[in-house]
Design an enzyme around this catalytic site. Structure first.
Site, short mmCIF file in Angstrom:
data_model
loop_
_atom_site.label_atom_id
_atom_site.label_comp_id
_atom_site.label_asym_id
_atom_site.label_seq_id
_atom_site.Cartn_x
_atom_site.Cartn_y
_atom_site.Cartn_z
CD GLU A 160 28.00 16.45 -9.20
OE1 GLU A 160 27.68 15.51 -9.93
OE2 GLU A 160 28.70 17.40 -9.60
CG HIS A 163 53.20 1.67 1.66
ND1 HIS A 163 54.10 1.10 2.53
CD2 HIS A 163 52.63 0.64 0.98
CE1 HIS A 163 54.10 -0.22 2.36
NE2 HIS A 163 53.20 -0.51 1.43
CE LYS A 218 29.10 23.39 -13.66
NZ LYS A 218 28.03 22.61 -14.26
O1 F6P Z 1 29.49 20.39 -12.66
C1 F6P Z 1 28.89 19.20 -12.29
C2 F6P Z 1 28.37 18.42 -13.45
O2 F6P Z 1 27.18 18.98 -13.90
C3 F6P Z 1 28.21 16.95 -13.11
O3 F6P Z 1 27.02 16.69 -12.46
C4 F6P Z 1 28.35 16.31 -14.43
O4 F6P Z 1 28.63 14.94 -14.33
C5 F6P Z 1 29.50 17.10 -15.01
O5 F6P Z 1 29.29 18.42 -14.54
C6 F6P Z 1 29.58 17.09 -16.50
O6 F6P Z 1 28.42 17.59 -17.08
P1 F6P Z 1 28.11 17.38 -18.63
O7 F6P Z 1 28.02 15.91 -18.87
O8 F6P Z 1 26.81 18.09 -18.85
O9 F6P Z 1 29.24 17.99 -19.40
#
Ligand code: F6P
Length: 548
Positions: A354, A385, A506
């Site tokens: 990431e 394994h 998203k």
């Molecule tokens: O979708 C990626 C992300 O933004 C990560 O970088 C982060 O750790 C995770 O989602 C959770 O985000 P949040 O802590 O804002 O719920």
């Protein structure tokens, strides 16, 4: 020397080293001494990497030319190194000792960090002493962390790794982790947990992550149904919010007194040192958590102060650069030979991919070099394994990190000590065979071997030997990888602290949810999405209970 010249020289070096087999390099009896470095209880052995000390010198020249030294200062001093979001990445401040001074926008950051640690300490004490009561007045004995990504993987990994450091005071609290959006982990837990004694910790930096909010809503409904009480009462007794967005947490219903806050300048995947680490503190106590911070801080200081020739994160990063950019190796296996580190590969997958899974430089231009490799892993002995066949005889070149503690089960039963020796022996054997291949055997042993019983070897690996696994050494180990990621990002010229790549998916999911709920016209999607949507909707309708 310019970076261009450094790369040019390194390419020549790679042309010389590519044809050389690790068995030839390892014939030098001084190699281990020359290519292993130590800090605190951590030893990094690069002697099974396909390079020489001269290669390392050239890589260090590249780091100097890329202005790594000022970049390290910038990170640690709180400069806005996260340029696309115009903010600092100050996870190191979260583990700075009390009394240290670091100003950000004229305000001392460390004082705020210490206040949060004190708030955490109070919460932990309250829970450990059975003073946090549920809706029926009973003491909370179960804590469920709801979060995802950085708000899940760090605490989960550390809690598993350090389970045996649980002090007696913490034994009254059972910990669980829930992350999956589809509710599968949560529905399993809700079928047997006692609502009256269960507390949910909603961990979300943004407090907008749909995965987490969906699980939180299900948990709250479960509590409301079980208690017959209003959501407001339930929120006060059964929910803690850990976030950098108190407004959203309050809108969701978490009372401010139940909020543990952290800061925008803490990246999600770098947040286990903040309030997000609450489950760790609950599991190993506050003094254990402070040990974790101390181990990480020791690595921070080493990162800032040690010359590059003996700087663990810098060398780990440069060896990665060598493999990726000069030897064209784009797969990286993380192999802990200790079951307690089972979740470390998943944690590092997020940390590395990431952060550095980018193809555009900070200035917006395309990267000219390959960046983050594909990273994956598993407990080493289990992976033997499963996928080691590919490591030994497949067509892919893979670089491996073998991670193992030298000491374990001290003062415990003989059979357990024997099991640790077995794990160590396997770790050493696998690293040896991956490096040497057939050359690990005698001429006689390999002479008549058919092709399918031959081992090519020459797979590079780094051994990371911990004196032992403790909160302190785990802190150092994680900080080691964090800084490695940063060093590589500086060499590649990318920003490791944003993650725009995950945003589009998203957004698209919101539109598709509307389509699944019949509120959006499927015609606007591509034919593959449309085809699947239609089939899912048809099956969904067929499963609906008949009316009348
Ligand atoms: O979708 C990626 C992300 O933004 C990560 O970088 C982060 O750790 C995770 O989602 C959770 O985000 P949040 O802590 O804002 O719920």
């Amino acid at each position: 020397m310019s970076t261009e010249l450094c790369w040019k020289r390194l390419r020549k070096e790679a042309d010389t080293l590519k044809p050389r087999h690790l068995s030839e390099l390892l014939a030098d009896p001084q190699r281990f001494d020359r290519l292993s470095v130590r800090h605190d209880g951590l030893l990094l052995d690069f002697s099974r990497q396909r390079l020489t000390t001269e290669t390392l010198e050239q890589l260090i020249d590249l780091a100097e030319a890329a202005e790594l030294r000022p970049a390290i200062e910038a990170l640690l001093d709180g400069a806005p190194v996260n340029l696309t979001e115009q903010r600092a990445a100050l996870h190191t401040a979260l583990r700075a000792p009390e009394g240290t001074k670091l100003k950000l926008d004229g305000k001392d950051v460390i004082a705020g960090v210490q206040q949060t640690l004190q708030a955490m300490e109070r919460l932990v004490a309250q829970l450990h002493r059975g003073q946090w009561r549920g809706y029926a007045g009973e003491a909370i004995d179960t804590v469920v962390n709801i979060g995802v990504g950085g708000s899940d993987l760090g605490p989960l990994m550390a809690c598993q790794a350090l389970e045996e450091f649980t002090p007696d005071s913490a034994r009254g609290i059972d910990l669980h982790f829930v992350s999956s959006m589809d509710g599968s982990q949560l529905s399993g837990l809700l079928s047997w947990l006692n609502p009256a004694t269960t507390l949910f910790v909603i961990s979300s930096k943004s407090f907008t992550t749909i995965d987490t909010l969906a699980n939180a809503a299900t948990a709250r409904q479960w509590l409301v149904d079980a208690s017959g009480l209003d959501a407001e009462v339930i929120n006060a007794h059964h929910f803690i919010g850990i976030t950098a967005n108190p407004t959203k947490a309050s809108q969701w219903g978490i009372p401010t007194s139940n909020q543990l806050l952290f800061w925008d300048w803490t990246g999600g995947r770098y947040s286990l040192w903040s309030g997000i680490g609450l489950p760790i503190a609950l599991a190993i106590g506050m003094s254990g958590f402070r040990q974790l911070l101390a181990g990480a801080h020791s690595m921070d200081r080493h990162f800032r102060e040690a010359p590059f020739t003996g700087n663990l994160p810098v060398l780990l990063a440069l060896v990665g650069i060598w493999n990726i950019n000069l030897l064209d190796i784009h797969a990286h296996a993380i192999l802990p030979y200790d079951g307690r580190l089972a979740r470390l590969p998943a944690y590092l997958e997020q940390l590395e991919m990431e952060s550095n899974g980018k193809s555009v430089r900070i200035d917006g231009s395309d990267c000219s070099e390959r960046t983050c490799p594909v990273l994956w892993g598993e407990i080493g002995p289990n992976a033997q394994h499963a996928f080691y066949q590919l490591l030994h005889q497949g067509t892919e070149q893979v670089m491996c990190d073998f991670i193992v503690p030298a000491r374990r089960y001290v003062g415990q039963s003989q059979p357990l000590q024997e099991q640790h020796r077995l794990a160590l022996a396997n770790c050493l054997a696998q690293a040896r065979v991956l490096a040497l291949g057939d050359k690990a055997l005698s001429e006689e042993q390999t002479r008549d071997a058919p092709p399918w019983k031959r081992y090519r070897g020459n797979q590079p690996s780094t051994a990371i030997l911990l004196d032992e696994l403790t909160p302190y050494s785990l802190g150092s180990l994680i900080a080691l990888y964090e800084h490695k990621v940063y060093v590589q990002s500086v060499i590649w010229g990318i920003n490791p602290f944003d993650q725009w790549g995950v945003e589009l998916g998203k957004k698209m999911a919101t539109e598709l949810l509307e389509a699944l709920e019949g509120d959006a016209d499927p015609a606007r999607f591509d034919c593959a999405t449309r085809g699947l949507l239609e089939r899912i909707n048809r099956l969904g309708k067929a499963a609906e209970p008949r009316k009348g």
